[in-house]
Design a protein around this motif. Structure first.
Motif, PDB file in Angstrom:
ATOM      1  N   ASP A   1       0.849  -1.195   0.000  1.00  0.00           N
ATOM      2  CA  ASP A   1       0.000   0.000   0.000  1.00  0.00           C
ATOM      3  C   ASP A   1       0.882   1.242   0.000  1.00  0.00           C
ATOM      4  OD1 ASP A   1      -2.267  -1.558   0.154  1.00  0.00           O
ATOM      5  OD2 ASP A   1      -2.933  -0.783   2.091  1.00  0.00           O
ATOM      6  N   ARG A   2       0.440   2.252  -0.712  1.00  0.00           N
ATOM      7  CA  ARG A   2       1.123   3.546  -0.712  1.00  0.00           C
ATOM      8  C   ARG A   2       0.169   4.579  -0.130  1.00  0.00           C
ATOM      9  NH1 ARG A   2       2.827   0.918  -5.240  1.00  0.00           N
ATOM     10  NH2 ARG A   2       5.066   0.720  -5.450  1.00  0.00           N
TER      11      ARG A   2
ATOM     12  N   TYR B   1      -3.803   9.175   4.125  1.00  0.00           N
ATOM     13  CA  TYR B   1      -4.640   8.869   2.966  1.00  0.00           C
ATOM     14  C   TYR B   1      -3.951   7.843   2.068  1.00  0.00           C
ATOM     15  CZ  TYR B   1      -8.258   9.880  -0.463  1.00  0.00           C
ATOM     16  OH  TYR B   1      -9.334   9.794  -1.310  1.00  0.00           O
ATOM     17  N   ARG B   2      -4.623   6.707   1.842  1.00  0.00           N
ATOM     18  CA  ARG B   2      -4.082   5.669   0.967  1.00  0.00           C
ATOM     19  C   ARG B   2      -4.307   6.115  -0.486  1.00  0.00           C
ATOM     20  NH1 ARG B   2      -4.486   1.014   3.321  1.00  0.00           N
ATOM     21  NH2 ARG B   2      -6.599   1.541   3.922  1.00  0.00           N
ATOM     22  N   ILE B   3      -3.253   6.056  -1.296  1.00  0.00           N
ATOM     23  CA  ILE B   3      -3.373   6.437  -2.706  1.00  0.00           C
ATOM     24  C   ILE B   3      -3.188   5.255  -3.656  1.00  0.00           C
ATOM     25  CG2 ILE B   3      -2.691   8.824  -2.306  1.00  0.00           C
ATOM     26  CD1 ILE B   3       0.106   8.070  -3.366  1.00  0.00           C
ATOM     27  N   TRP B   4      -2.746   4.097  -3.096  1.00  0.00           N
ATOM     28  CA  TRP B   4      -2.559   2.914  -3.920  1.00  0.00           C
ATOM     29  C   TRP B   4      -2.712   1.678  -3.051  1.00  0.00           C
ATOM     30  CZ3 TRP B   4      -2.409   2.308  -8.970  1.00  0.00           C
ATOM     31  CH2 TRP B   4      -2.001   1.071  -9.482  1.00  0.00           C
ATOM     32  N   PRO B   5      -3.380   0.678  -3.496  1.00  0.00           N
ATOM     33  CA  PRO B   5      -3.979   0.482  -4.816  1.00  0.00           C
ATOM     34  C   PRO B   5      -5.292   1.268  -4.955  1.00  0.00           C
ATOM     35  CG  PRO B   5      -4.462  -1.412  -3.440  1.00  0.00           C
ATOM     36  CD  PRO B   5      -3.557  -0.508  -2.635  1.00  0.00           C
ATOM     37  N   LEU B   6      -5.651   1.513  -6.194  1.00  0.00           N
ATOM     38  CA  LEU B   6      -6.846   2.314  -6.460  1.00  0.00           C
ATOM     39  C   LEU B   6      -8.101   1.694  -5.869  1.00  0.00           C
ATOM     40  CD1 LEU B   6      -6.165   3.435 -10.140  1.00  0.00           C
ATOM     41  CD2 LEU B   6      -5.809   4.733  -8.026  1.00  0.00           C
ATOM     42  N   SER B   7      -8.157   0.384  -5.751  1.00  0.00           N
ATOM     43  CA  SER B   7      -9.340  -0.276  -5.197  1.00  0.00           C
ATOM     44  C   SER B   7      -9.515  -0.003  -3.699  1.00  0.00           C
ATOM     45  CB  SER B   7      -9.262  -1.785  -5.435  1.00  0.00           C
ATOM     46  OG  SER B   7      -8.131  -2.328  -4.767  1.00  0.00           O
ATOM     47  N   ARG B   8      -8.457   0.486  -3.042  1.00  0.00           N
ATOM     48  CA  ARG B   8      -8.519   0.762  -1.591  1.00  0.00           C
ATOM     49  C   ARG B   8      -8.230   2.223  -1.282  1.00  0.00           C
ATOM     50  NH1 ARG B   8      -7.449  -2.681   2.406  1.00  0.00           N
ATOM     51  NH2 ARG B   8      -5.409  -1.834   2.887  1.00  0.00           N
ATOM     52  N   ILE B   9      -8.342   3.097  -2.247  1.00  0.00           N
ATOM     53  CA  ILE B   9      -8.028   4.517  -2.052  1.00  0.00           C
ATOM     54  C   ILE B   9      -8.960   5.123  -1.013  1.00  0.00           C
ATOM     55  CG2 ILE B   9      -9.536   5.424  -3.861  1.00  0.00           C
ATOM     56  CD1 ILE B   9      -7.187   7.286  -4.658  1.00  0.00           C
TER      57      ILE B   9
END
Length: 171
Positions: free
Chosen positions: A48-49, A159-167
């Motif tokens: 996660d990013r 704030y999670r920016i990756w993966p898009l499915s978990r933004i």
């Protein structure tokens, strides 16, 4: 001859301003981080990013439940990320599969499983914090190496920016 270089000088100036702005942002505002281990699962997964907030250290307070990025109190090749559990002035204890703050069990719906270890009780001094990974039994955290000094905290994960499915916001 000088007219020929004018567009390139303008571009160079813009690039230098951009680099300076980028350096100011990652130094004082925040930056993107990646999670290399599973110690924060299920909240944050390996790979996660997320965006971090550095301004809260100057203008806010550290609260229970904040997920912080910090330099651990021993040499490593990367900063750690854990959840703040105990605050200065509190007594923390881990027993019977629960975390207790000042003798009261902490409600922790975010953990992977109940801790299978004991810790404390320990009173947390000023400017120190007790931090744990959400994957309690597979996390190298305060239950192993002790309290975290405030001056080692770099930022808060927001704030999670990756993966898009978990933004979205990290809680």
């Amino acid at each position: 001859m000088a007219e020929r270089w004018r567009p390139w000088l303008g571009l160079l100036k813009d690039v230098l301003y951009g680099v300076l702005l980028w350096l100011l942002i990652i130094t004082f505002v925040g930056q993107v981080r990646e999670v290399p281990t599973g110690s924060m699962e299920p909240t944050i997964l390996v790979g996660d990013r997320f965006w971090t907030d550095k301004l809260f250290l100057r203008f806010g307070t550290i609260s229970r439940g904040d997920i912080v990025v910090f330099d651990p109190p021993f040499p490593t090749s990367y900063p750690y990320i854990k959840r703040v559990i105990g605050l200065p002035g509190e007594t923390v204890e881990v027993r019977d599969g629960k975390v207790f703050i000042n003798g009261e069990p902490l409600d922790e719906p975010y953990i992977a499983e109940a801790p299978r270890y004991t810790y404390g009780p320990v009173e947390i001094p000023a400017d120190q914090y007790f931090v744990l990974g959400d994957n309690r039994n597979l996390s190298n955290d305060s239950h192993e190496w002790g309290l975290l000094s405030r001056d080692r905290i770099i930022a808060r994960a927001v704030y999670r920016i990756w993966p898009l499915s978990r933004i979205g916001p990290i809680q």
